[in-house]
Design a protein around this motif. Structure first.
Motif, short mmCIF file in Angstrom:
data_model
loop_
_atom_site.label_atom_id
_atom_site.label_comp_id
_atom_site.label_asym_id
_atom_site.label_seq_id
_atom_site.Cartn_x
_atom_site.Cartn_y
_atom_site.Cartn_z
N LYS A 276 0.84 -1.18 0.00
CA LYS A 276 0.00 0.00 0.00
C LYS A 276 0.88 1.24 0.00
O LYS A 276 1.93 1.27 0.64
CB LYS A 276 -0.91 0.03 1.24
CG LYS A 276 -1.89 1.18 1.25
CD LYS A 276 -2.78 1.16 2.48
CE LYS A 276 -2.14 1.81 3.66
NZ LYS A 276 -3.10 2.00 4.79
N SER A 277 0.42 2.22 -0.73
CA SER A 277 1.11 3.50 -0.77
C SER A 277 0.14 4.58 -0.32
O SER A 277 -1.03 4.57 -0.70
CB SER A 277 1.58 3.79 -2.20
OG SER A 277 2.12 5.08 -2.31
N VAL A 278 0.63 5.49 0.51
CA VAL A 278 -0.17 6.64 0.93
C VAL A 278 0.60 7.89 0.54
O VAL A 278 1.74 8.10 1.02
CB VAL A 278 -0.42 6.62 2.45
CG1 VAL A 278 -1.30 7.82 2.84
CG2 VAL A 278 -1.07 5.32 2.88
N ASP A 279 0.00 8.71 -0.32
CA ASP A 279 0.75 9.88 -0.78
C ASP A 279 0.56 11.06 0.16
O ASP A 279 -0.14 10.96 1.19
CB ASP A 279 0.39 10.20 -2.23
CG ASP A 279 -1.01 10.75 -2.39
OD1 ASP A 279 -1.52 10.76 -3.54
OD2 ASP A 279 -1.63 11.19 -1.40
N PHE A 280 1.17 12.19 -0.17
CA PHE A 280 1.18 13.35 0.73
C PHE A 280 -0.21 13.95 0.94
O PHE A 280 -0.44 14.70 1.88
CB PHE A 280 2.15 14.41 0.21
CG PHE A 280 1.74 15.02 -1.10
CD1 PHE A 280 2.06 14.42 -2.30
CD2 PHE A 280 1.02 16.21 -1.13
CE1 PHE A 280 1.69 14.98 -3.50
CE2 PHE A 280 0.64 16.78 -2.33
CZ PHE A 280 0.97 16.16 -3.53
N ARG A 281 -1.17 13.58 0.04
CA ARG A 281 -2.55 14.06 0.21
C ARG A 281 -3.37 13.09 1.05
O ARG A 281 -4.53 13.36 1.35
CB ARG A 281 -3.21 14.22 -1.16
CG ARG A 281 -2.50 15.18 -2.09
CD ARG A 281 -3.02 15.02 -3.50
NE ARG A 281 -2.72 13.70 -4.02
CZ ARG A 281 -3.15 13.25 -5.20
NH1 ARG A 281 -3.89 14.02 -5.97
NH2 ARG A 281 -2.83 12.04 -5.60
N GLY A 282 -2.79 11.96 1.42
CA GLY A 282 -3.52 10.94 2.15
C GLY A 282 -4.24 9.93 1.27
O GLY A 282 -4.98 9.07 1.77
N MET A 283 -4.01 10.01 -0.03
CA MET A 283 -4.64 9.06 -0.95
C MET A 283 -3.94 7.70 -0.83
O MET A 283 -2.72 7.62 -0.80
CB MET A 283 -4.54 9.55 -2.39
CG MET A 283 -5.31 10.84 -2.63
SD MET A 283 -7.08 10.58 -2.62
CE MET A 283 -7.28 9.62 -4.12
N GLU A 284 -4.75 6.66 -0.78
CA GLU A 284 -4.22 5.30 -0.65
C GLU A 284 -4.32 4.54 -1.96
O GLU A 284 -5.32 4.64 -2.68
CB GLU A 284 -4.98 4.52 0.43
CG GLU A 284 -4.83 5.08 1.82
CD GLU A 284 -5.53 4.24 2.87
OE1 GLU A 284 -5.41 4.56 4.06
OE2 GLU A 284 -6.20 3.26 2.48
N TYR A 285 -3.28 3.76 -2.24
CA TYR A 285 -3.25 2.93 -3.44
C TYR A 285 -2.77 1.55 -3.03
O TYR A 285 -1.90 1.41 -2.17
CB TYR A 285 -2.31 3.53 -4.49
CG TYR A 285 -2.68 4.94 -4.87
CD1 TYR A 285 -2.09 6.03 -4.20
CD2 TYR A 285 -3.61 5.20 -5.87
CE1 TYR A 285 -2.42 7.33 -4.53
CE2 TYR A 285 -3.94 6.51 -6.20
CZ TYR A 285 -3.35 7.56 -5.53
OH TYR A 285 -3.69 8.84 -5.85
N TRP A 286 -3.34 0.53 -3.70
CA TRP A 286 -3.01 -0.85 -3.39
C TRP A 286 -2.55 -1.59 -4.64
O TRP A 286 -3.03 -1.34 -5.74
CB TRP A 286 -4.24 -1.57 -2.85
CG TRP A 286 -4.68 -1.13 -1.50
CD1 TRP A 286 -5.51 -0.09 -1.22
CD2 TRP A 286 -4.32 -1.70 -0.25
NE1 TRP A 286 -5.70 0.03 0.14
CE2 TRP A 286 -4.98 -0.96 0.76
CE3 TRP A 286 -3.51 -2.77 0.13
CZ2 TRP A 286 -4.84 -1.27 2.12
CZ3 TRP A 286 -3.39 -3.07 1.48
CH2 TRP A 286 -4.04 -2.32 2.46
#
Length: 116
Positions: free
Chosen positions: A96-106
């Protein structure tokens, strides 16, 4: 478009090791917090390890001392080194990745099977 692709899963005997990789694209990887999760058949997804953009790490008690998370920002890749594997580690492993905006990607996951 952000993409995460896991690799490195497979079949291993109990006591063995595997190293999982998760390659990211479409994102500023160095700014993202990254994590590894797993989901065994019939169970809820479990958080295993995390690493912040600054390199701080944390681990679930179930894997502490056996698994190590690391990242290579030059390769846009996060790793999970898994040692002393046991049959209970059998699961699909996700990053999982969480970017600086708080968006999550799997990612879509990679299967790890540990035989006894």
């Amino acid at each position: 478009q952000v993409q995460l692709v896991e690799s490195g899963g497979g079949l291993v005997q109990a006591g063995g090791s595997l190293r999982l990789s998760c390659a990211a694209s479409g994102t500023i990887f160095g700014l993202n917090d990254m994590g590894w999760y797993r989901q065994a058949a019939g169970k809820q997804r479990e958080e295993l390890a995390g690493i912040t953009s600054g390199g701080s790490t944390n681990y679930a008690d179930s894997v502490k001392g056996r698994f190590t998370i690391s990242r290579d920002n030059a390769k846009n890749t996060v790793y999970l080194q898994m040692n002393s594997l046991i049959p209970e580690d059998t699961a699909v492993y996700y990053c999982k990745s969480v970017d600086f905006r708080g968006m999550e990607y799997w990612g879509k996951g990679t299967l790890v099977t540990v035989s006894s």
